[in-house]
Scaffold this active site. Sequence first.
Site, PDB file in Angstrom:
ATOM      1  N   CYS A  63      36.004  38.404  33.992  1.00  0.00           N
ATOM      2  CA  CYS A  63      36.532  38.348  35.591  1.00  0.00           C
ATOM      3  C   CYS A  63      35.220  37.758  36.348  1.00  0.00           C
ATOM      4  O   CYS A  63      35.163  36.620  35.968  1.00  0.00           O
ATOM      5  CB  CYS A  63      36.643  39.957  36.090  1.00  0.00           C
ATOM      6  SG  CYS A  63      37.336  39.692  37.629  1.00  0.00           S
TER       7      CYS A  63
ATOM      8  N   LYS B 150      43.709  40.103  48.149  1.00  0.00           N
ATOM      9  CA  LYS B 150      43.124  40.402  46.802  1.00  0.00           C
ATOM     10  C   LYS B 150      44.189  40.358  45.905  1.00  0.00           C
ATOM     11  O   LYS B 150      45.337  40.663  46.023  1.00  0.00           O
ATOM     12  CB  LYS B 150      42.542  41.883  46.942  1.00  0.00           C
ATOM     13  CG  LYS B 150      41.972  42.258  45.610  1.00  0.00           C
ATOM     14  CD  LYS B 150      41.330  43.795  45.891  1.00  0.00           C
ATOM     15  CE  LYS B 150      40.516  44.059  44.577  1.00  0.00           C
ATOM     16  NZ  LYS B 150      39.841  45.339  44.542  1.00  0.00           N
TER      17      LYS B 150
ATOM     18  N   HIS C 222      41.144  41.855  33.474  1.00  0.00           N
ATOM     19  CA  HIS C 222      40.582  43.264  33.013  1.00  0.00           C
ATOM     20  C   HIS C 222      41.696  44.042  32.021  1.00  0.00           C
ATOM     21  O   HIS C 222      41.990  45.052  32.220  1.00  0.00           O
ATOM     22  CB  HIS C 222      40.166  44.112  34.071  1.00  0.00           C
ATOM     23  CG  HIS C 222      39.135  43.579  34.870  1.00  0.00           C
ATOM     24  ND1 HIS C 222      37.820  43.834  34.635  1.00  0.00           N
ATOM     25  CD2 HIS C 222      39.162  43.334  36.156  1.00  0.00           C
ATOM     26  CE1 HIS C 222      37.149  43.376  35.515  1.00  0.00           C
ATOM     27  NE2 HIS C 222      37.791  42.959  36.526  1.00  0.00           N
TER      28      HIS C 222
ATOM     29  N   GLU D 294      40.527  45.311  29.488  1.00  0.00           N
ATOM     30  CA  GLU D 294      39.886  46.697  29.077  1.00  0.00           C
ATOM     31  C   GLU D 294      39.784  47.682  29.708  1.00  0.00           C
ATOM     32  O   GLU D 294      39.638  48.987  29.564  1.00  0.00           O
ATOM     33  CB  GLU D 294      38.304  46.508  29.005  1.00  0.00           C
ATOM     34  CG  GLU D 294      37.532  46.297  30.335  1.00  0.00           C
ATOM     35  CD  GLU D 294      37.457  45.122  31.288  1.00  0.00           C
ATOM     36  OE1 GLU D 294      37.304  45.162  32.063  1.00  0.00           O
ATOM     37  OE2 GLU D 294      38.331  44.158  30.858  1.00  0.00           O
TER      38      GLU D 294
ATOM     39  N   ARG E  11      39.466  54.024  46.468  1.00  0.00           N
ATOM     40  CA  ARG E  11      38.343  53.465  46.971  1.00  0.00           C
ATOM     41  C   ARG E  11      38.052  52.225  48.190  1.00  0.00           C
ATOM     42  O   ARG E  11      37.514  52.758  49.263  1.00  0.00           O
ATOM     43  CB  ARG E  11      37.315  52.962  45.791  1.00  0.00           C
ATOM     44  CG  ARG E  11      35.986  52.526  46.386  1.00  0.00           C
ATOM     45  CD  ARG E  11      35.247  51.632  45.321  1.00  0.00           C
ATOM     46  NE  ARG E  11      36.125  50.315  45.200  1.00  0.00           N
ATOM     47  CZ  ARG E  11      36.196  49.303  44.332  1.00  0.00           C
ATOM     48  NH1 ARG E  11      35.351  49.685  43.349  1.00  0.00           N
ATOM     49  NH2 ARG E  11      37.085  48.217  44.314  1.00  0.00           N
TER      50      ARG E  11
END
Length: 302
Positions: free
Chosen positions: A142, A163, A235, A237, A249
Amino acid sequence: MPIKIPRLLPAREILEEENIFVMDDDRALTQDIRPLNILILNLMPEKEKTEAQLLRLLGNTPLQVNISFLKTATHESKNTSPLHLEQFYTTFAEVKHRKFDGMIITGAPIELLPFEKVDYWEELKEIMDWTKSHVTSTLHICWGGQAALFHHFGIQKYELTRKCSGVFTHQIHDRSEKLLRGFDDSFLAPHSRNTDIFIEKVKNHPTLKLLSASEEAGPFILSANNGKQIMITGHLEYEAETLAEEYKRDIQKGLDIHPPKHYFPNNDPTKQPLNRWRSHAHLLFSNWLNYYVYQETPYEWD
């Protein structure tokens, strides 16, 4: 085969509950095999979560892997206890005399900052230059991937109007690449970032190879110098709940944010998301360890 980590590392209990083969120093001494030495520069704020995510993937291969965690000396982490960092992490000054078979440079939630404004940018540049002579293959994730593309290859990121968050379909652009051996023709992977790179600049660069991309999320997996540098813009992972946690969040921060795309069942944030990329995450890390680290690194570095 096992992954060797410190006996008291909190991620150990999580991994053992998931039947991931881990061992400590005492047991590792009985293994008559040349272990791989992997260095992880963990730039993520919640370091213990990232540790578990990466170790889960590194520990699911037939290779014994010794893990060392690296922290920046020029930036103080605010979300991880000083005791944890002191116990399990080292600084670049303490390891730069060594050579490593592989290295992972993680992402960091700072992609809206210009690279030169990151307080540890000069230190990171020194580390990335060092990897060219002291690491067989480095995997950048990333923001870490965007940092490598900028520093090594002069490719600048740009800010997105919205985003890029969600689970997207990707296609393979170079099936001959060993990193993608065993991959499906199309596969899913999570993304979570506010910046991107222009795919045309990647395609036109004389050193870079575009291995996989998404029509919605853009360039995904890139490599250079026969896999000595590998950049991943997403990502793989991530756990099933990670994007949901990030979404909650951002909502709590009052951000004008959309739910991650193609993630929640029926696009309903109250429903439990599924991990639909796990097998390809394991496959990518296994291929990296085998073909770009184990098969390429010298038995004796000297």
